[in-house]
Design a protein around this motif. Structure first.
Motif, PDB file in Angstrom:
ATOM      1  N   VAL A 113       0.839  -1.204   0.000  1.00 53.53           N
ATOM      2  CA  VAL A 113       0.000   0.000   0.000  1.00 53.53           C
ATOM      3  C   VAL A 113       0.870   1.248   0.000  1.00 53.53           C
ATOM      4  CG1 VAL A 113      -1.701   1.311   1.325  1.00 53.53           C
ATOM      5  CG2 VAL A 113      -1.947  -1.159   1.088  1.00 53.53           C
ATOM      6  N   GLY A 114       1.975   1.199   0.752  1.00 56.05           N
ATOM      7  CA  GLY A 114       2.889   2.331   0.771  1.00 56.05           C
ATOM      8  C   GLY A 114       3.514   2.593  -0.589  1.00 56.05           C
ATOM      9  N   ASP A 115       3.896   1.522  -1.290  1.00 56.63           N
ATOM     10  CA  ASP A 115       4.442   1.691  -2.643  1.00 56.63           C
ATOM     11  C   ASP A 115       3.393   2.270  -3.589  1.00 56.63           C
ATOM     12  OD1 ASP A 115       6.821   0.644  -1.730  1.00 56.63           O
ATOM     13  OD2 ASP A 115       6.363  -1.407  -2.395  1.00 56.63           O
ATOM     14  N   LEU A 116       2.151   1.807  -3.416  1.00 58.32           N
ATOM     15  CA  LEU A 116       1.062   2.346  -4.241  1.00 58.32           C
ATOM     16  C   LEU A 116       0.860   3.831  -3.952  1.00 58.32           C
ATOM     17  CD1 LEU A 116      -1.280   1.874  -6.233  1.00 58.32           C
ATOM     18  CD2 LEU A 116      -2.705   1.246  -4.260  1.00 58.32           C
TER      19      LEU A 116
ATOM     20  N   VAL B 155       1.336   7.401  -6.465  1.00 52.86           N
ATOM     21  CA  VAL B 155       0.338   8.466  -6.643  1.00 52.86           C
ATOM     22  C   VAL B 155       1.016   9.825  -6.686  1.00 52.86           C
ATOM     23  CG1 VAL B 155      -1.644   9.602  -5.566  1.00 52.86           C
ATOM     24  CG2 VAL B 155      -1.507   7.110  -5.619  1.00 52.86           C
ATOM     25  N   GLY B 156       2.134   9.944  -5.947  1.00 51.41           N
ATOM     26  CA  GLY B 156       2.888  11.190  -5.969  1.00 51.41           C
ATOM     27  C   GLY B 156       2.736  11.960  -4.680  1.00 51.41           C
ATOM     28  N   SER B 157       3.515  13.036  -4.579  1.00 52.27           N
ATOM     29  CA  SER B 157       3.507  13.864  -3.370  1.00 52.27           C
ATOM     30  C   SER B 157       2.858  15.210  -3.625  1.00 52.27           C
ATOM     31  CB  SER B 157       4.944  14.068  -2.876  1.00 52.27           C
ATOM     32  OG  SER B 157       5.746  14.656  -3.896  1.00 52.27           O
ATOM     33  N   ASN B 158       1.966  15.275  -4.600  1.00 52.81           N
ATOM     34  CA  ASN B 158       1.237  16.506  -4.851  1.00 52.81           C
ATOM     35  C   ASN B 158       0.305  16.789  -3.677  1.00 52.81           C
ATOM     36  OD1 ASN B 158      -1.322  17.976  -5.989  1.00 52.81           O
ATOM     37  ND2 ASN B 158       0.350  18.438  -7.417  1.00 52.81           N
ATOM     38  N   ILE B 159       0.350  18.009  -3.179  1.00 56.09           N
ATOM     39  CA  ILE B 159      -0.409  18.331  -1.970  1.00 56.09           C
ATOM     40  C   ILE B 159      -1.907  18.196  -2.205  1.00 56.09           C
ATOM     41  CG2 ILE B 159      -1.009  20.210  -0.395  1.00 56.09           C
ATOM     42  CD1 ILE B 159       1.806  21.135  -0.443  1.00 56.09           C
ATOM     43  N   LEU B 160      -2.393  18.578  -3.365  1.00 55.24           N
ATOM     44  CA  LEU B 160      -3.826  18.494  -3.643  1.00 55.24           C
ATOM     45  C   LEU B 160      -4.294  17.041  -3.682  1.00 55.24           C
ATOM     46  CD1 LEU B 160      -4.225  21.286  -6.357  1.00 55.24           C
ATOM     47  CD2 LEU B 160      -4.746  21.404  -3.912  1.00 55.24           C
ATOM     48  N   ILE B 161      -3.488  16.187  -4.315  1.00 50.99           N
ATOM     49  CA  ILE B 161      -3.842  14.765  -4.349  1.00 50.99           C
ATOM     50  C   ILE B 161      -3.808  14.174  -2.947  1.00 50.99           C
ATOM     51  CG2 ILE B 161      -3.135  12.504  -5.209  1.00 50.99           C
ATOM     52  CD1 ILE B 161      -2.083  13.856  -7.710  1.00 50.99           C
ATOM     53  N   ASN B 162      -2.775  14.523  -2.183  1.00 49.81           N
ATOM     54  CA  ASN B 162      -2.681  14.030  -0.800  1.00 49.81           C
ATOM     55  C   ASN B 162      -3.872  14.489   0.027  1.00 49.81           C
ATOM     56  OD1 ASN B 162       0.876  14.714  -0.865  1.00 49.81           O
ATOM     57  ND2 ASN B 162      -0.206  12.858  -1.472  1.00 49.81           N
ATOM     58  N   LEU B 163      -4.245  15.758  -0.128  1.00 50.32           N
ATOM     59  CA  LEU B 163      -5.369  16.297   0.649  1.00 50.32           C
ATOM     60  C   LEU B 163      -6.671  15.612   0.274  1.00 50.32           C
ATOM     61  CD1 LEU B 163      -6.333  18.384   2.692  1.00 50.32           C
ATOM     62  CD2 LEU B 163      -6.583  20.017   0.811  1.00 50.32           C
ATOM     63  N   ALA B 164      -6.876  15.385  -1.016  1.00 48.80           N
ATOM     64  CA  ALA B 164      -8.094  14.697  -1.454  1.00 48.80           C
ATOM     65  C   ALA B 164      -8.151  13.280  -0.899  1.00 48.80           C
ATOM     66  CB  ALA B 164      -8.150  14.680  -2.986  1.00 48.80           C
ATOM     67  N   ALA B 165      -7.015  12.583  -0.934  1.00 49.67           N
ATOM     68  CA  ALA B 165      -6.988  11.214  -0.405  1.00 49.67           C
ATOM     69  C   ALA B 165      -7.251  11.193   1.096  1.00 49.67           C
ATOM     70  CB  ALA B 165      -5.629  10.575  -0.710  1.00 49.67           C
ATOM     71  N   VAL B 166      -6.703  12.167   1.813  1.00 47.56           N
ATOM     72  CA  VAL B 166      -6.917  12.222   3.261  1.00 47.56           C
ATOM     73  C   VAL B 166      -8.380  12.502   3.588  1.00 47.56           C
ATOM     74  CG1 VAL B 166      -6.359  13.567   5.337  1.00 47.56           C
ATOM     75  CG2 VAL B 166      -4.539  12.875   3.781  1.00 47.56           C
TER      76      VAL B 166
ATOM     77  N   LEU C  75      -7.151  -1.592   4.248  1.00 52.37           N
ATOM     78  CA  LEU C  75      -6.114  -1.149   3.312  1.00 52.37           C
ATOM     79  C   LEU C  75      -6.308   0.314   2.931  1.00 52.37           C
ATOM     80  CD1 LEU C  75      -5.825  -4.275   0.964  1.00 52.37           C
ATOM     81  CD2 LEU C  75      -4.330  -3.614   2.856  1.00 52.37           C
ATOM     82  N   ILE C  76      -7.574   0.729   2.764  1.00 52.93           N
ATOM     83  CA  ILE C  76      -7.841   2.145   2.473  1.00 52.93           C
ATOM     84  C   ILE C  76      -7.386   3.019   3.634  1.00 52.93           C
ATOM     85  CG2 ILE C  76      -9.684   3.843   2.131  1.00 52.93           C
ATOM     86  CD1 ILE C  76     -11.211   1.714   0.556  1.00 52.93           C
TER      87      ILE C  76
ATOM     88  N   PHE D 238      -0.613   6.819   4.766  1.00 51.89           N
ATOM     89  CA  PHE D 238       0.536   7.168   3.930  1.00 51.89           C
ATOM     90  C   PHE D 238       0.331   8.511   3.240  1.00 51.89           C
ATOM     91  CE2 PHE D 238       1.544   2.532   4.022  1.00 51.89           C
ATOM     92  CZ  PHE D 238       2.870   2.640   4.414  1.00 51.89           C
ATOM     93  N   GLN D 239      -0.887   8.755   2.754  1.00 54.99           N
ATOM     94  CA  GLN D 239      -1.161  10.038   2.126  1.00 54.99           C
ATOM     95  C   GLN D 239      -1.091  11.182   3.135  1.00 54.99           C
ATOM     96  OE1 GLN D 239      -1.974  10.814  -1.348  1.00 54.99           O
ATOM     97  NE2 GLN D 239      -0.819   8.900  -1.365  1.00 54.99           N
ATOM     98  N   LEU D 240      -1.539  10.920   4.368  1.00 55.23           N
ATOM     99  CA  LEU D 240      -1.422  11.934   5.428  1.00 55.23           C
ATOM    100  C   LEU D 240       0.042  12.234   5.729  1.00 55.23           C
ATOM    101  CD1 LEU D 240      -2.724  13.706   7.615  1.00 55.23           C
ATOM    102  CD2 LEU D 240      -2.695  11.698   9.124  1.00 55.23           C
ATOM    103  N   ALA D 241       0.862  11.182   5.759  1.00 51.55           N
ATOM    104  CA  ALA D 241       2.294  11.386   5.990  1.00 51.55           C
ATOM    105  C   ALA D 241       2.903  12.221   4.872  1.00 51.55           C
ATOM    106  CB  ALA D 241       2.997  10.033   6.094  1.00 51.55           C
TER     107      ALA D 241
END
Length: 614
Positions: free
Chosen positions: A257-260, A264-275, A315-316, A322-325
């Motif tokens: 899951v961490g590799d996945l 996805v990338g470290s884009n802040i917008l993507i991370n925020l949406a996932a969180v 898993l989600i 990971f996205q929060l990190a």
């Protein structure tokens, strides 16, 4: 009338022998510890002690801007054959400026001369030194005398000439300093303030982290809570096998899951949406998989679907972690660069994100191991209750050797990693065979449905682990962590944190063992499980002493942090050791004063908090 009993001669002899033995022991102790006051009476020791004591009594906290008056006066050591040379050397004196007069103008090495100063600033002090060689600007100086002027700027000092004979003229230098302006903090005071703040927060973080981990450990280290924990051998074996299998599965799955998450990338917008989206998906999945009410018993396909949804939800959840990190790491970098003086907030977010990213796979492995172990343990418990004794005996003969082989096999691999023996027959197959044989014997000689005291086994292992770690001083732990993470306060936090865990876990567990048994029995009588018993019967009784122990441990960590600094563990101890090694006792006194003030303040704050909350 009772007659006065006569004292027994044997009793008097025993008292005399005991007294004589005590004197012999103390006499031998004097020899071993080398008690000797002769050195204390020596003039050299007394002078050194006086000098150091006076320096410690004058901590280097405030200073003034200073004006320095330096006067060099020539002298011959020994006197030249032509006395006119010495007279010529002392003839040029400007009596309108500060000057010194040496009596006599020349002398032999080891003679005592008198140095008299005139026209200096009143009430000034400074060193009086012998300057070898013919260069009056020579930085090399000899002697320990100090000159101190009176109200008229005059001083008289007796000085012994060192054994530095020369045919050339040499010098006596008086360097007197006077203060001007208003006092201000020295560099030592500023460095001390910085390090004492570092020390306080070092102790605070170590106490907080140590307390968080010591509390759950204290419950399994409490004899009264673990004594009643018993399980059949089948449940113990399955539970034991579930731990390593679950840890491996969970760790591998969460790493995937961490590799996945990384792809996805470290884009802040993507991370925020996932969180934001992850908790919503988790809530929907839990509501569907674990409905509050059901009108009919679900079929096998529905149960499997629900189990799959629960696993997917887990898993989600880890993906969201990971996205929060990643979000906190990216945000921390931006804030660290843009907040200026408050950039430490960004640094904090960055480090928290890094910690979450590192610990998530480990937490996933532990969570999976605990879940699988608990599930298999319950299956073993039910099987032990429902299956016939012969069937349980057969299962035990299979499962218990497997569990024993797993435990000793893992211990053997730990021994191989530590000592690098390089012999798999000794470190792998040997322990596996021994573990399997021990498990087989246990299965043979144990009745199929007997409940074994697994709680006491866990209790004994935990207490042994705590005692072993507690016997290692925090100073040694700091040395290990300095090697692991480098010199600095982080190594000190880790060393004190580990020492806090094992120390507080012992104190907490002993407090749990001393609680009243009435509330415990009452909660258990209602059919409450182990967790409910701890929450409602144990915790209300232990909150006050836990608070008291925690505050006291913070006080201890503040004092211990001054010691681990000696080995590079951060805090004010490093600065204190440096100044002591450099014989800068005034600076060391400033650090010791800061430590004393902080410890006294901590004691006062702790007493106030204990009075208010305990």
């Amino acid at each position: 009338m009772n007659k006065k009993q006569k004292s027994s001669p044997w009793k008097s002899i025993k008292t005399g022998l005991f007294t004589f033995l005590a004197l012999v022991i103390f006499a031998y102790g004097f020899e071993i510890t080398q008690v000797n006051l002769e050195e204390l009476r020596s003039e050299k020791r007394l002078q050194s002690l006086t000098r150091v004591t006076r320096a410690l009594a004058q901590p280097e906290i405030f200073e003034y801007e200073q004006v320095v008056e330096v006067v060099n006066q020539p002298i011959y050591v020994p006197c030249p054959a032509d006395d006119t040379s010495a007279a010529t050397a002392t003839a040029d004196q400007n009596t309108s400026e500060p000057y010194i007069v040496i009596t006599p103008a020349c002398a032999a090495p080891g003679d005592v001369i008198q140095v008299e100063g005139f026209n200096f600033a009143p009430y000034t002090i400074g060193p009086l030194r012998f300057i070898p060689g013919s260069d009056p600007t020579n930085v090399v100086s000899l002697g320990r005398e100090n000159a101190e002027t009176d109200a008229d700027g005059h001083f008289i000092v007796s000085m012994e000439l060192p054994k530095r004979p020369s045919d050339d003229v040499q010098y006596i230098r008086a360097t007197l300093r006077r203060n001007i302006g208003t006092p201000h903090f020295t560099q030592t005071a500023r460095d001390t303030w910085s390090k004492i703040v570092e020390t306080v927060f070092l102790a605070l973080l170590a106490t907080v982290f140590g307390t968080v981990l010591a509390i759950p450990m204290s419950f399994i280290a409490a004899r009264n809570l673990m004594k009643s924990v018993k399980s059949p051998l089948t449940s113990i074996s399955l539970s034991t096998l579930g731990w390593p299998i679950g840890i491996v599965i969970g760790f591998v799955a969460v790493r995937w899951v961490g590799d996945l998450s990384t792809t996805v990338g470290s884009n802040i917008l993507i991370n925020l949406a996932a969180v934001v989206i992850s908790p919503v998906l988790i809530w929907l999945g839990v509501r569907w998989a674990l409905p509050q009410e059901e009108t009919a018993l679900p079929g096998q396909s529905v149960r499997l679907a629900r189990l799959g949804v629960i696993l997917l939800t887990v898993l989600i959840g880890f993906f969201g972690l990971f996205q929060l990190a990643s979000l906190t790491i990216s945000s921390g970098k931006i804030l660290d660069e843009s907040l200026g003086a408050f950039g430490f907030l960004g640094y904090f977010l960055f480090q928290v994100g890094d910690i979450v990213a590192i610990l998530t796979p480990a937490l996933g492995g532990l969570a999976a191991g605990g879940t699988l172990s608990g599930l298999l343990g319950r299956i073993g418990q039910r099987g032990s209750e429902k299956l016939p004794a012969s069937g349980i005996k057969t299962l035990n003969l299979i499962l218990t050797p497997a569990a024993g082989a797993t435990i000793l096999g893992l211990l053997g691999q730990l021994v191989e990693w530590l000592y690098q023996i390089g012999n798999p027959n000794l470190t792998l197959w040997g322990p596996v065979a021994v573990g399997a044989a021990a498990g087989l014997l246990l299965a043979i000689f144990t009745k199929p449905k007997d409940a074994l005291p697994i709680g006491m086994v866990i209790y004994s292992i935990t207490r042994t682990f705590l005692n072993a770690l507690r016997s290692v001083e925090a100073l040694v732990m700091a040395i290990v962590f300095v090697i692991a993470v480098g010199i600095g306060p982080f190594a000190g936090v880790m060393a004190l944190g580990l020492h806090t865990i094992v120390s507080l876990a012992k104190l907490y567990s002993e407090q749990v063992e001393s609680i009243l048994s009435g509330p415990l029995e009452a909660i258990e009588a209602t059919g409450a499980n182990r967790l409910q018993t701890i929450i409602y019967a144990v915790i209300p009784q232990i909150i006050p002493p836990y608070i008291s122990y925690t505050m006291y441990r913070w006080d201890i960590n503040v004092r211990m942090s001054t010691i681990i600094g000696f080995v590079g563990g951060g805090g004010i101890g490093f600065l204190l050791q440096q100044n002591i090694n450099l014989l800068n006792y005034r600076a060391a006194s400033a650090q010791m004063l800061a430590i004393a003030v902080v410890v006294a303040s901590m004691d006062y704050i702790s007493s106030v908090l204990r009075e208010k909350y305990v």
